[in-house]
Design a protein around this motif. Structure first.
Motif, PDB file in Angstrom:
ATOM      1  N   MET A   1       0.835  -1.207   0.000  1.00  0.00           N
ATOM      2  CA  MET A   1       0.000   0.000   0.000  1.00  0.00           C
ATOM      3  C   MET A   1       0.872   1.260   0.000  1.00  0.00           C
TER       4      MET A   1
ATOM      5  N   GLU B   1      -2.507   7.677   5.493  1.00  0.00           N
ATOM      6  CA  GLU B   1      -3.222   6.615   4.784  1.00  0.00           C
ATOM      7  C   GLU B   1      -3.586   5.488   5.747  1.00  0.00           C
TER       8      GLU B   1
ATOM      9  N   ILE C   1      -7.560   4.318   7.169  1.00  0.00           N
ATOM     10  CA  ILE C   1      -8.125   2.971   7.129  1.00  0.00           C
ATOM     11  C   ILE C   1      -8.424   2.473   8.535  1.00  0.00           C
TER      12      ILE C   1
ATOM     13  N   LEU D   1      -9.422  -3.625   3.411  1.00  0.00           N
ATOM     14  CA  LEU D   1      -9.384  -2.209   3.051  1.00  0.00           C
ATOM     15  C   LEU D   1      -8.012  -1.797   2.517  1.00  0.00           C
ATOM     16  N   GLU D   2      -6.946  -2.322   3.104  1.00  0.00           N
ATOM     17  CA  GLU D   2      -5.606  -1.998   2.596  1.00  0.00           C
ATOM     18  C   GLU D   2      -5.419  -2.533   1.185  1.00  0.00           C
TER      19      GLU D   2
ATOM     20  N   THR E   1      -7.794  -3.123  -0.990  1.00  0.00           N
ATOM     21  CA  THR E   1      -8.646  -2.321  -1.870  1.00  0.00           C
ATOM     22  C   THR E   1      -8.045  -0.951  -2.115  1.00  0.00           C
ATOM     23  N   ASP E   2      -7.444  -0.391  -1.090  1.00  0.00           N
ATOM     24  CA  ASP E   2      -6.834   0.946  -1.211  1.00  0.00           C
ATOM     25  C   ASP E   2      -5.731   0.953  -2.259  1.00  0.00           C
TER      26      ASP E   2
ATOM     27  N   TYR F   1      -7.163  11.405  -2.116  1.00  0.00           N
ATOM     28  CA  TYR F   1      -7.340  10.923  -0.734  1.00  0.00           C
ATOM     29  C   TYR F   1      -8.815  10.920  -0.344  1.00  0.00           C
TER      30      TYR F   1
ATOM     31  N   ARG G   1     -10.754   8.229  -2.188  1.00  0.00           N
ATOM     32  CA  ARG G   1     -10.450   6.897  -1.645  1.00  0.00           C
ATOM     33  C   ARG G   1     -11.173   6.679  -0.324  1.00  0.00           C
ATOM     34  N   LYS G   2     -11.157   7.698   0.510  1.00  0.00           N
ATOM     35  CA  LYS G   2     -11.803   7.582   1.811  1.00  0.00           C
ATOM     36  C   LYS G   2     -13.295   7.296   1.661  1.00  0.00           C
TER      37      LYS G   2
ATOM     38  N   LEU H   1     -13.793   3.740   0.301  1.00  0.00           N
ATOM     39  CA  LEU H   1     -13.464   2.715   1.299  1.00  0.00           C
ATOM     40  C   LEU H   1     -14.550   2.623   2.371  1.00  0.00           C
TER      41      LEU H   1
END
Length: 278
Positions: free
Chosen positions: A177, A200, A204, A242-243, A245-246, A256, A259-260, A263
């Motif tokens: 990641m 980051e 998560i 989640l990591e 997927t990120d 950012y 993504r947030k 997620l």
């Protein structure tokens, strides 16, 4: 080495040959087996050195690693370990209520390779000296497995096996990641600072831990050690999802905030599916 016709301590269906990529690909379906047996006529718990080598994510090849560790730390054949041909040993049962009565070759044919059956203390020491997250997690698992056996509760060992699997998976996702984040920022001509990785990771963690960073969660829970070591298997599995997927979202060029938001949406869907299963 004598392998007892008895249940597995780990609850896994072990293959004594693993590939390091299996772990890094987040498919740790077969964890380190701990089986009852004898070394030098002494009843003990035995660990496959090949399975341990794979779980620890060791850089050296198996033969170089195990021979080097034996020489470096003075382990003794017949006291700390035995050598055997693993091609005839693969457990066919994952049910604690049924004995292990047959082992068959994973590879088939006449191909042979050498494995080492380690006593549990030797396995724990090898895990400890690797000095990485995998080593700490595996050593902790061995200790917990030992404690579970002392109270004759194999179902607890199954729980620890799941937690170990989740812990190692979470450890294997963090660096990729960070690498994805670094590459994405480099494409934009931006330098990545430590705070970017921390932001980051915290983003998560807050999704998984109800708005708290891992550090804040640990403090509120009275945890003084590495927070991930005390997370439940469910929390670690959520974190790993989640990591992973990120990484994809970063590669897609999402900001950012984008993504947030994504997620959070995917996290809710993941949790809903888990509720349906259970």
């Amino acid at each position: 080495m004598k392998i007892e016709n008895s249940r597995l301590i780990s609850g896994a269906a072990p293959h004594f040959e693993h590939r390091r990529s299996d772990i890094n690909a987040n498919s740790f379906a077969e964890i380190v087996p701990v089986i009852p047996g004898q070394i030098g006529g002494r009843q003990t718990s035995i660990v496959s050195a090949k399975a341990l080598h794979a779980a620890l994510g060791v850089g050296n090849d198996f033969s170089t690693w195990v021979k080097g560790r034996i020489e470096e730390y003075g382990f003794s054949l017949g006291a700390d370990y035995v050598v055997f041909d693993p091609s005839n040993f693969r457990n066919q049962s994952t049910d604690f209520n049924h004995p292990v009565t047959k082992w068959t070759s994973r590879r088939g044919g006449d191909r042979r390779s050498k494995d080492y059956g380690l006593c549990l203390n030797m396995a724990k020491e090898l895990a400890m000296v690797e000095r990485n997250e995998q080593g700490r997690a595996v050593r902790r698992y061995f200790t917990q497995c030992e404690e579970a056996l002392q109270i004759s509760a194999p179902e607890i060992a199954v729980q620890y096996r799941r937690q170990l699997k989740a812990r190692i998976s979470a450890a294997s996702m963090f660096k990729p990641m960070c690498a994805a984040l670094d590459a994405a920022r480099a494409e934009l001509g931006k330098q990545t600072q430590q705070r970017h990785y921390t932001n980051e990771s915290n983003m998560i963690a807050r999704i998984v831990l109800g708005g708290l960073t891992a550090k804040q969660w640990a403090q509120s829970s009275g945890i003084t050690t590495e927070p991930r070591d005390s997370m439940s298997a469910g929390q670690l599995e959520h974190l790993t999802y989640l990591e992973s997927t990120d990484i994809t979202l970063i590669d897609m060029g999402m900001s950012y905030d984008q993504r947030k938001a994504e997620l959070v949406r995917l996290s809710q869907r993941w949790l809903a599916k888990r509720l349906e299963v259970h």
